[in-house]
Design a protein around this motif. Structure first.
Motif, PDB file in Angstrom:
ATOM      1  N   MET A   8      -7.196  -0.870   0.659  1.00  0.00           N
ATOM      2  CA  MET A   8      -6.155  -0.668  -0.342  1.00  0.00           C
ATOM      3  C   MET A   8      -4.813  -0.576   0.392  1.00  0.00           C
ATOM      4  O   MET A   8      -4.687   0.157   1.368  1.00  0.00           O
ATOM      5  N   ARG A   9      -3.810  -1.285  -0.049  1.00  0.00           N
ATOM      6  CA  ARG A   9      -2.543  -1.354   0.667  1.00  0.00           C
ATOM      7  C   ARG A   9      -1.763  -0.036   0.539  1.00  0.00           C
ATOM      8  O   ARG A   9      -1.768   0.610  -0.495  1.00  0.00           O
ATOM      9  N   ALA A  10      -1.082   0.326   1.623  1.00  0.00           N
ATOM     10  CA  ALA A  10      -0.301   1.567   1.669  1.00  0.00           C
ATOM     11  C   ALA A  10       1.111   1.303   1.172  1.00  0.00           C
ATOM     12  O   ALA A  10       1.707   0.270   1.458  1.00  0.00           O
ATOM     13  N   ALA A  11       1.628   2.246   0.447  1.00  0.00           N
ATOM     14  CA  ALA A  11       3.010   2.165  -0.043  1.00  0.00           C
ATOM     15  C   ALA A  11       3.932   2.902   0.921  1.00  0.00           C
ATOM     16  O   ALA A  11       3.479   3.637   1.801  1.00  0.00           O
ATOM     17  N   ASP A  12       5.219   2.716   0.737  1.00  0.00           N
ATOM     18  CA  ASP A  12       6.193   3.421   1.578  1.00  0.00           C
ATOM     19  C   ASP A  12       6.059   4.934   1.411  1.00  0.00           C
ATOM     20  O   ASP A  12       6.223   5.689   2.368  1.00  0.00           O
ATOM     21  N   ALA A  13       5.750   5.378   0.202  1.00  0.00           N
ATOM     22  CA  ALA A  13       5.593   6.815  -0.050  1.00  0.00           C
ATOM     23  C   ALA A  13       4.393   7.367   0.723  1.00  0.00           C
ATOM     24  O   ALA A  13       4.446   8.495   1.228  1.00  0.00           O
ATOM     25  N   VAL A  47      -0.670  -0.955   7.334  1.00  0.00           N
ATOM     26  CA  VAL A  47      -0.608  -1.819   6.165  1.00  0.00           C
ATOM     27  C   VAL A  47      -1.552  -1.315   5.083  1.00  0.00           C
ATOM     28  O   VAL A  47      -1.257  -1.402   3.899  1.00  0.00           O
ATOM     29  N   TYR A  48      -2.674  -0.736   5.506  1.00  0.00           N
ATOM     30  CA  TYR A  48      -3.693  -0.263   4.563  1.00  0.00           C
ATOM     31  C   TYR A  48      -3.808   1.253   4.623  1.00  0.00           C
ATOM     32  O   TYR A  48      -3.536   1.874   5.650  1.00  0.00           O
TER      33      TYR A  48
END
Length: 124
Positions: A8-13, A47-48
């Motif tokens: 699952m892709r990581a967000a900036d938060a 990224v994840y």
């Protein structure tokens, strides 16, 4: 970052939360500046989501913050019995002072003290 699904892709938060946690551990002395810098670079390069928890595997989990009491009106609120009792005392002392020819000072003082504690708000 609780229940992670694979890739699952990581967000900036998410990255910012990880860096914030690392900063707290740096401030508490659990990480050296070099370790912190290395982990921050890896956190920003993640990224994840499953790449973020390994950065904090060797660090203790954050303690739960103490539960905050809900803020609201003051706990002092006159009950119906208190209001009835105050009205009875005020009326009795007013009648007695008028009958005996004295100005009703005591009831006015009680009324002032009672009304001074009330908050006057406009409610729209």
């Amino acid at each position: 970052m609780g229940d992670l699904q694979p890739r699952m892709r990581a967000a900036d938060a998410d990255r910012a939360k990880a860096v914030e946690k690392l900063g707290r551990h740096l401030g508490e002395g659990r990480l050296s500046v070099d370790e912190f810098d290395e982990r921050v670079v890896r956190a920003h390069a993640a990224v994840y989501l499953d790449e973020l928890p390994p950065l904090m595997v060797d660090l203790p989990p954050d303690p739960q913050p103490p539960a905050r009491r809900p803020t609201g009106p003051r706990s002092w609120a006159p009950t119906a019995a208190f209001v009835v009792l105050a009205v009875m005392v005020l009326s009795w002392s007013a009648v007695m002072m008028v009958v005996h020819g004295a100005p009703p000072v005591f009831p006015l003082i009680l009324l002032f003290l009672f009304l001074r504690n009330r908050r006057w708000h406009r409610r729209w």
